[in-house]
Motif scaffolding. Structure first.
Motif, mmCIF file in Angstrom:
data_model
loop_
_atom_site.group_PDB
_atom_site.id
_atom_site.type_symbol
_atom_site.label_atom_id
_atom_site.label_comp_id
_atom_site.label_asym_id
_atom_site.label_seq_id
_atom_site.Cartn_x
_atom_site.Cartn_y
_atom_site.Cartn_z
ATOM 1 N N ARG A 173 -0.839 -11.973 6.418
ATOM 2 C CA ARG A 173 -1.952 -11.210 5.994
ATOM 3 C C ARG A 173 -1.489 -10.314 4.612
ATOM 4 N NH1 ARG A 173 -2.334 -7.336 11.107
ATOM 5 N NH2 ARG A 173 -1.568 -9.067 11.988
ATOM 6 N N ASP A 174 -2.286 -9.819 3.875
ATOM 7 C CA ASP A 174 -2.130 -9.165 2.653
ATOM 8 C C ASP A 174 -2.215 -7.782 2.865
ATOM 9 O OD1 ASP A 174 -1.654 -11.579 1.418
ATOM 10 O OD2 ASP A 174 -3.203 -11.451 0.279
ATOM 11 N N VAL A 175 -1.621 -6.826 2.401
ATOM 12 C CA VAL A 175 -1.580 -5.230 2.652
ATOM 13 C C VAL A 175 -1.574 -4.414 1.599
ATOM 14 C CG1 VAL A 175 -0.849 -5.645 4.956
ATOM 15 C CG2 VAL A 175 0.894 -5.189 3.355
ATOM 16 N N ASP A 176 -2.002 -3.311 1.421
ATOM 17 C CA ASP A 176 -1.753 -2.288 0.360
ATOM 18 C C ASP A 176 -0.764 -1.242 0.849
ATOM 19 O OD1 ASP A 176 -3.120 -3.518 -1.430
ATOM 20 O OD2 ASP A 176 -4.973 -2.454 -0.856
ATOM 21 N N PRO A 177 0.547 -1.334 0.527
ATOM 22 C CA PRO A 177 1.457 -0.561 1.308
ATOM 23 C C PRO A 177 1.558 1.181 1.007
ATOM 24 C CG PRO A 177 2.562 -1.688 -0.396
ATOM 25 C CD PRO A 177 1.174 -2.146 -0.554
ATOM 26 N N ARG A 178 1.442 1.827 1.812
ATOM 27 C CA ARG A 178 1.322 3.495 1.745
ATOM 28 C C ARG A 178 2.700 4.184 1.777
ATOM 29 N NH1 ARG A 178 -4.008 5.645 2.760
ATOM 30 N NH2 ARG A 178 -3.194 7.368 3.980
ATOM 31 N N ARG A 179 3.449 3.964 2.968
ATOM 32 C CA ARG A 179 4.700 4.688 2.849
ATOM 33 C C ARG A 179 5.714 3.994 3.907
ATOM 34 N NH1 ARG A 179 4.531 8.781 7.687
ATOM 35 N NH2 ARG A 179 2.600 8.117 8.855
ATOM 36 N N LEU A 180 7.009 4.384 4.131
ATOM 37 C CA LEU A 180 7.999 3.825 5.001
ATOM 38 C C LEU A 180 8.241 5.175 5.740
ATOM 39 C CD1 LEU A 180 10.354 1.715 2.940
ATOM 40 C CD2 LEU A 180 9.141 0.908 4.918
ATOM 41 N N PHE A 181 8.753 4.856 6.926
ATOM 42 C CA PHE A 181 8.997 6.115 7.820
ATOM 43 C C PHE A 181 9.808 5.515 8.922
ATOM 44 C CE2 PHE A 181 4.940 4.680 9.450
ATOM 45 C CZ PHE A 181 5.196 5.068 10.991
ATOM 46 N N THR A 182 10.517 6.411 9.734
ATOM 47 C CA THR A 182 11.136 6.062 10.826
ATOM 48 C C THR A 182 10.647 6.887 12.061
ATOM 49 O OG1 THR A 182 12.793 7.935 10.276
ATOM 50 C CG2 THR A 182 13.393 5.481 9.636
ATOM 51 N N GLU A 183 10.521 5.995 13.141
ATOM 52 C CA GLU A 183 10.106 6.697 14.457
ATOM 53 C C GLU A 183 10.771 6.191 15.569
ATOM 54 O OE1 GLU A 183 7.764 9.098 17.134
ATOM 55 O OE2 GLU A 183 7.798 8.861 14.944
ATOM 56 N N GLN A 184 11.585 7.032 16.281
ATOM 57 C CA GLN A 184 12.529 6.578 17.279
ATOM 58 C C GLN A 184 13.481 5.633 16.968
ATOM 59 O OE1 GLN A 184 9.776 5.724 20.664
ATOM 60 N NE2 GLN A 184 9.059 7.774 20.698
ATOM 61 N N GLY A 185 14.119 5.695 15.891
ATOM 62 C CA GLY A 185 15.048 4.777 15.677
ATOM 63 C C GLY A 185 14.646 3.347 15.107
ATOM 64 N N LYS A 186 13.247 3.215 14.817
ATOM 65 C CA LYS A 186 12.674 2.102 14.171
ATOM 66 C C LYS A 186 12.054 2.321 12.637
ATOM 67 C CE LYS A 186 13.229 -0.325 18.248
ATOM 68 N NZ LYS A 186 14.293 -1.056 18.306
ATOM 69 N N LEU A 187 12.238 1.501 11.816
ATOM 70 C CA LEU A 187 11.680 1.569 10.664
ATOM 71 C C LEU A 187 10.223 0.822 10.475
ATOM 72 C CD1 LEU A 187 12.406 2.689 7.748
ATOM 73 C CD2 LEU A 187 13.318 0.718 7.159
ATOM 74 N N TYR A 188 9.252 1.637 9.830
ATOM 75 C CA TYR A 188 7.865 1.245 9.979
ATOM 76 C C TYR A 188 7.439 1.272 8.551
ATOM 77 C CZ TYR A 188 7.649 1.524 15.151
ATOM 78 O OH TYR A 188 7.673 1.338 16.434
ATOM 79 N N LEU A 189 6.269 0.445 8.135
ATOM 80 C CA LEU A 189 5.578 0.333 6.947
ATOM 81 C C LEU A 189 4.101 0.800 7.255
ATOM 82 C CD1 LEU A 189 4.834 -0.193 4.052
ATOM 83 C CD2 LEU A 189 4.554 -2.674 4.687
ATOM 84 N N GLU A 190 3.682 1.846 6.949
ATOM 85 C CA GLU A 190 2.044 2.013 6.989
ATOM 86 C C GLU A 190 1.637 1.474 5.784
ATOM 87 O OE1 GLU A 190 -0.036 6.025 8.214
ATOM 88 O OE2 GLU A 190 0.272 5.849 6.033
ATOM 89 N N ALA A 191 0.361 0.678 6.300
ATOM 90 C CA ALA A 191 -0.410 -0.200 5.064
ATOM 91 C C ALA A 191 -1.553 -0.185 5.215
ATOM 92 C CB ALA A 191 0.558 -1.407 4.662
ATOM 93 N N TRP A 192 -2.659 -0.736 4.390
ATOM 94 C CA TRP A 192 -4.057 -0.784 4.570
ATOM 95 C C TRP A 192 -3.851 -2.447 4.614
ATOM 96 C CZ3 TRP A 192 -8.432 1.631 5.571
ATOM 97 C CH2 TRP A 192 -9.578 0.788 5.596
ATOM 98 N N CYS A 193 -4.329 -3.095 6.016
ATOM 99 C CA CYS A 193 -4.331 -4.201 6.150
ATOM 100 C C CYS A 193 -5.640 -4.797 5.642
ATOM 101 C CB CYS A 193 -4.237 -4.477 7.645
ATOM 102 S SG CYS A 193 -4.226 -6.482 7.870
ATOM 103 N N LEU A 194 -5.878 -5.765 4.805
ATOM 104 C CA LEU A 194 -7.052 -6.379 4.212
ATOM 105 C C LEU A 194 -7.540 -7.269 5.376
ATOM 106 C CD1 LEU A 194 -5.534 -5.400 1.633
ATOM 107 C CD2 LEU A 194 -6.824 -7.018 0.313
ATOM 108 N N LYS A 195 -6.763 -7.792 6.189
ATOM 109 C CA LYS A 195 -7.254 -8.555 7.335
ATOM 110 C C LYS A 195 -8.386 -7.963 8.285
ATOM 111 C CE LYS A 195 -5.827 -11.901 10.800
ATOM 112 N NZ LYS A 195 -4.730 -13.007 11.067
ATOM 113 N N ALA A 196 -7.606 -6.564 8.489
ATOM 114 C CA ALA A 196 -8.210 -5.842 9.665
ATOM 115 C C ALA A 196 -9.112 -4.610 9.039
ATOM 116 C CB ALA A 196 -7.081 -5.125 10.379
ATOM 117 N N GLU A 197 -9.127 -4.623 7.773
ATOM 118 C CA GLU A 197 -9.789 -3.591 7.037
ATOM 119 C C GLU A 197 -9.477 -2.251 7.617
ATOM 120 O OE1 GLU A 197 -13.950 -5.041 6.968
ATOM 121 O OE2 GLU A 197 -13.209 -6.384 5.345
#
Length: 324
Positions: A173-197
Motif C-alpha cells: 500500500r502507498d501511504v502519506d505519513p503523518r507522525r511516529l509515536f509510541t504506545e505500550q512499548g510499540k512504535l507506530y506510524l500514523e498515515a493516510w492509506c490510499l488503499k483504504a482511503e
C-alpha cells in the motif's frame, strides 16, 4: 510536517515576533507566516493558556478588544519568556521520561537534539532522579525506521509492505505519513492509506519493507485519532474464539486482539481471541497446538480436532519404521 507540528513551530516563533512588532495588524502577521488571519487568531487564543504558571504575570496575554474590534495585536505579560526556566525535581524527571520516550521514535539529527537536552536535564536533576527511569520500546528494523523518518522529514509518500496479523497476510500500500509515536512499548506510524482511503496505524515491527517515493505527501482532512480507532476494530459481528491459554501461550494476549476473561491459579488463562475470519482463527489455534485449547464455539473445536488428526495421519503415513 503534520498540522499540529506546524502549529507548534509557528506559535514558538509568534511570541518573539509579536514582542518585536507590538501593535501590528493581524492581517500582516498572517501574511508573514503564510496562513489566514483566522489561523493567527486561533493561535493567539491558544497562546493565552501558555506560560510558567496559572496566574496573572505567568501567562501570555493579548488585548482581545483591540484584536476583535480593530484587528490589531498587542501582546502582554510575555516578559517571563526571557527569564531562565526553573523546574522542580519532579518536573525534571517527568521531562526526562518524556524525552526518553520521544528518543525511542527519533533518528538522525533528532537524536542529537534530544540527547543534548537529556544531558542538560539529567545534569540539572542530578541524584534526585533516583532510581533511574528507563523507557523500553520494542526494537524495529533501523533501515525501515530511517526510511519512515526520511519520508516524514521530506514530506514524501511511502510505499509499504505490511504484515496484517489479523488476516495472516501481507499487503502492499502507498501511504502519506503523518507522525511516529509510541504506545505500550510499540512504535507506530500514523498515515493516510490510499488503499483504504482513511487514516491507519502501522506497527513498525510489522512493516516488511518501506520505500520513499518521489511523490509529495498530500494533506488529508482527517482528525488525529487514538490508537483504539486503529486498523482492527471489534464489532458485534467480529468472529472470536474462547480459548484456554497455557503459560507458553500467554504472549498471545500482547500480540493479538484479546479480551482476558479469567486467570486460573494453575497458570491457565481463559480469553477471547478476535480475528478477521474463522479460517485465520483456526490456523492460529493449530499453530499453537498444545498451548491453546478451544472452549467454544464447538464447531471450531471439532474442526481443529479433525485438522490435527488429518495432520497426524499424514505424518504417520510417511514414517518409515525400522525393524529392531
Amino acid at each position: 510536517m503534520s498540522r499540529s507540528r506546524q502549529q507548534v513551530v509557528r506559535m514558538l516563533a509568534l511570541v518573539p515576533y509579536l514582542q518585536g512588532n507590538d501593535g501590528i495588524p493581524v492581517n500582516e502577521v498572517a501574511a508573514e507566516f503564510g496562513v489566514s488571519p483566522k489561523v493567527i487568531r486561533d493561535d493567539l487564543r491558544l497562546l493565552m493558556y501558555t506560560g510558567t504558571g496559572e496566574y496573572a504575570g505567568e501567562l501570555i496575554d493579548f488585548d482581545l478588544t483591540a484584536l476583535e474590534r480593530d484587528g490589531i495585536v498587542h501582546i502582554r505579560d510575555a516578559e517571563f519568556m526571557d527569564r531562565p526556566l526553573r523546574i522542580s525535581a519532579r518536573e525534571g524527571v517527568a521531562l526526562i521520561v518524556a524525552l526518553r520516550t520521544l528518543r525511542a521514535s527519533a533518528s538522525g539529527l533528532e537524536l542529537t537534539v534530544i540527547d543534548s537536552a537529556l544531558a542538560k536535564l539529567e545534569s540539572a536533576v542530578g541524584d534526585t532522579a533516583s532510581p533511574a527511569v528507563d523507557v523500553l520500546v520494542d526494537e524495529v528494523d533501523p533501515a525501515i525506521h530511517g526510511t519512515i523518518v526520511e519520508a516524514l522529514t521530506g514530506r514524501k509518500r511511502l510505499a509499504l509492505t505490511y504484515a496484517t496479523v489479523s488476516r495472516d497476510e501481507q499487503t502492499d500500500r502507498d501511504v502519506d505519513p503523518r507522525r511516529l509515536f509510541t504506545e505500550q512499548g510499540k512504535l507506530y506510524l500514523e498515515a493516510w492509506c490510499l488503499k483504504a482511503e482513511d487514516l491507519r496505524f502501522f506497527r513498525l515491527d510489522r512493516i516488511v519493507s518501506a520505500e520513499v517515493l518521489a511523490i509529495d505527501a498530500e494533506e488529508h482532512d482527517a482528525a488525529q485519532r487514538d490508537l483504539s480507532d486503529g486498523i482492527f476494530t471489534v464489532g458485534e459481528q467480529t468472529p472470536f474464539v474462547v480459548v484456554d491459554l497455557h503459560p507458553r501461550a500467554h504472549w498471545l494476549t500482547e500480540y493479538y486482539q484479546v479480551d482476558l476473561v479469567s486467570q486460573g491459579d494453575d497458570g491457565v488463562w481463559r480469553a477471547k481471541i478476535y480475528g478477521a475470519d474463522w479460517s485465520w482463527l483456526r490456523r492460529l489455534v493449530l499453530r499453537n497446538a498444545g498451548s491453546v485449547s478451544v472452549i467454544e464455539p464447538a464447531a471450531l473445536r471439532e474442526q481443529v480436532v479433525d485438522d490435527a488428526r488429518l495432520a497426524l495421519k499424514a505424518y504417520d503415513d510417511h514414517v518409515v519404521y525400522e525393524e529392531s
